[in-house]
Write a protein that holds these residues in place. Structure first.
Motif, PDB file in Angstrom:
ATOM      1  N   ILE A  59       0.828  -1.003  -0.007  1.00 13.08           N
ATOM      2  CA  ILE A  59      -0.046   0.111  -0.142  1.00 13.08           C
ATOM      3  C   ILE A  59       0.780   1.376   0.019  1.00 13.08           C
ATOM      4  CG2 ILE A  59      -1.806   1.285   1.256  1.00 13.08           C
ATOM      5  CD1 ILE A  59      -2.870  -1.167   2.337  1.00 13.08           C
ATOM      6  N   THR A  60       1.941   1.186   0.555  1.00 15.00           N
ATOM      7  CA  THR A  60       2.869   2.518   0.933  1.00 15.00           C
ATOM      8  C   THR A  60       3.823   2.645  -0.045  1.00 15.00           C
ATOM      9  OG1 THR A  60       4.281   1.279   2.475  1.00 15.00           O
ATOM     10  CG2 THR A  60       2.378   2.719   3.309  1.00 15.00           C
ATOM     11  N   THR A  61       4.334   1.370  -0.961  1.00 12.81           N
ATOM     12  CA  THR A  61       5.323   1.335  -1.925  1.00 12.81           C
ATOM     13  C   THR A  61       4.607   0.921  -3.208  1.00 12.81           C
ATOM     14  OG1 THR A  61       7.058   0.925  -0.064  1.00 12.81           O
ATOM     15  CG2 THR A  61       7.422   0.634  -2.427  1.00 12.81           C
ATOM     16  N   GLY A  62       4.105  -0.049  -3.426  1.00 15.48           N
ATOM     17  CA  GLY A  62       3.772  -0.713  -4.650  1.00 15.48           C
ATOM     18  C   GLY A  62       2.526   0.183  -5.382  1.00 15.48           C
ATOM     19  N   LEU A  63       1.543   0.383  -4.338  1.00 20.37           N
ATOM     20  CA  LEU A  63       0.280   1.108  -4.843  1.00 20.37           C
ATOM     21  C   LEU A  63       0.788   2.717  -5.409  1.00 20.37           C
ATOM     22  CD1 LEU A  63      -2.604   1.073  -5.392  1.00 20.37           C
ATOM     23  CD2 LEU A  63      -2.865   1.912  -3.338  1.00 20.37           C
ATOM     24  N   PRO A  64       1.621   3.496  -4.947  1.00 15.30           N
ATOM     25  CA  PRO A  64       1.948   4.473  -5.316  1.00 15.30           C
ATOM     26  C   PRO A  64       2.828   4.320  -6.649  1.00 15.30           C
ATOM     27  CG  PRO A  64       2.274   4.716  -3.038  1.00 15.30           C
ATOM     28  CD  PRO A  64       2.113   3.249  -3.440  1.00 15.30           C
ATOM     29  N   LEU A  65       3.443   3.515  -6.878  1.00 21.11           N
ATOM     30  CA  LEU A  65       4.211   3.283  -8.347  1.00 21.11           C
ATOM     31  C   LEU A  65       3.533   2.795  -9.318  1.00 21.11           C
ATOM     32  CD1 LEU A  65       7.175   1.009  -6.867  1.00 21.11           C
ATOM     33  CD2 LEU A  65       7.022   3.565  -7.420  1.00 21.11           C
ATOM     34  N   VAL A  66       2.235   2.222  -8.951  1.00 21.86           N
ATOM     35  CA  VAL A  66       1.240   1.662  -9.905  1.00 21.86           C
ATOM     36  C   VAL A  66       0.381   3.092 -10.284  1.00 21.86           C
ATOM     37  CG1 VAL A  66      -0.947   0.446 -10.301  1.00 21.86           C
ATOM     38  CG2 VAL A  66       0.872  -0.569  -9.158  1.00 21.86           C
ATOM     39  N   LEU A  67       0.030   3.810  -9.387  1.00 23.29           N
ATOM     40  CA  LEU A  67      -0.640   5.113  -9.718  1.00 23.29           C
ATOM     41  C   LEU A  67       0.357   6.320 -10.424  1.00 23.29           C
ATOM     42  CD1 LEU A  67      -2.648   5.529  -6.518  1.00 23.29           C
ATOM     43  CD2 LEU A  67      -3.258   4.547  -8.616  1.00 23.29           C
ATOM     44  N   THR A  68       1.645   6.233 -10.174  1.00 22.38           N
ATOM     45  CA  THR A  68       2.296   7.240 -10.567  1.00 22.38           C
ATOM     46  C   THR A  68       3.037   6.908 -12.173  1.00 22.38           C
ATOM     47  OG1 THR A  68       4.323   6.599  -9.529  1.00 22.38           O
ATOM     48  CG2 THR A  68       2.858   8.320  -8.702  1.00 22.38           C
ATOM     49  N   ALA A  69       3.011   5.654 -12.278  1.00 24.93           N
ATOM     50  CA  ALA A  69       3.675   4.893 -13.423  1.00 24.93           C
ATOM     51  C   ALA A  69       3.037   5.601 -14.964  1.00 24.93           C
ATOM     52  CB  ALA A  69       3.592   3.406 -13.648  1.00 24.93           C
ATOM     53  N   PRO A  70       1.778   5.860 -15.082  1.00 22.08           N
ATOM     54  CA  PRO A  70       1.371   6.361 -16.340  1.00 22.08           C
ATOM     55  C   PRO A  70       1.896   7.781 -16.656  1.00 22.08           C
ATOM     56  CG  PRO A  70      -0.343   5.402 -15.194  1.00 22.08           C
ATOM     57  CD  PRO A  70       0.898   5.159 -14.268  1.00 22.08           C
TER      58      PRO A  70
END
Length: 218
Positions: A100-111
């Motif tokens: 939640i604190t690392t993987g999810l932000p990466l998913v959201l900012t990748a585009p």
């Protein structure tokens, strides 16, 4: 379990759990690659899926060294090991908090960062999908590495050496999903393989992590 999740989320956001560090590293990788390989749009489009996935993987790896270290230092791990909550469930909650604190932000900012690498339009959806499918496996595998090296002085390098080979299948299939989606090829096979790896890791790794942690707590 809910209280443990809330506590781990608070620690990750407050005590150097890697929330901002992972995003900053992901941004740095994405910005530096065009400077290193040149501004050729065609080249950047071709390597964008692999670079974005590699950046996400390393960003997740960067935040693993503190995953269990704080709990080891203050004795929380000993309490968890003797609590009614199974250790496998506790480690699963910690892996969820890390995602939640690392993987999810990466998913959201990748585009957003993919624009810097000139990723073709059709590849945006598949990049987000592949990261959403694959990053949970990175967090769960990382929890296993943290359990193996908890209490070891300067164990960050050792953990990286242990975890990186286990990350390779996720990296291969995740980048392949994004690459095929970007060029309009069939993505079902690598996507199913990626999902299978993640489900298998989630099913098996908490038990391996708990066994390794019990050995280190003795």
């Amino acid at each position: 379990m809910k209280a443990l999740l809330v506590r781990d989320l608070a620690l990750a956001l407050r005590a150097g759990g890697g929330f901002g560090l992972g995003l900053a590293f992901f941004l740095i990788v994405t910005v530096l690659v065009p400077l290193g390989v040149g501004p050729q749009a065609e080249l950047l489009s071709r390597i964008a899926p692999g670079i974005l996935w590699l950046g996400a993987l390393l960003a997740c790896l960067l935040s693993l060294d503190r995953l269990l270290a704080l709990d080891w230092e203050d004795g929380t791990l000993d309490l968890l090991a003797t609590s009614p909550l199974p250790l496998e469930a506790a480690l699963s909650i910690k892996a969820l908090a890390h995602w939640i604190t690392t993987g999810l932000p990466l998913v959201l900012t990748a585009p957003v960062l993919a624009i810097l690498l000139n990723l073709p339009g059709p590849g945006f959806f598949w990049l987000v999908l592949s990261l959403a499918l694959g990053t949970p496996a990175l967090s769960v595998i990382g929890t296993f590495g943290a359990a193996l090296t908890v209490g070891v002085k300067r164990g960050g390098l050792l953990m990286s050496l242990l975890v990186l080979p286990l990350y390779v299948p996720t990296l291969i299939f995740g980048a392949e999903v994004a690459r095929r989606g970007a060029v309009g090829m069939e993505t079902q096979t690598p996507a199913l393989m990626l999902a299978g790896i993640t489900l298998g890791v989630i099913a098996v790794m908490p038990f391996a992590s708990a066994a390794a942690l019990r050995v280190n707590l003795r």
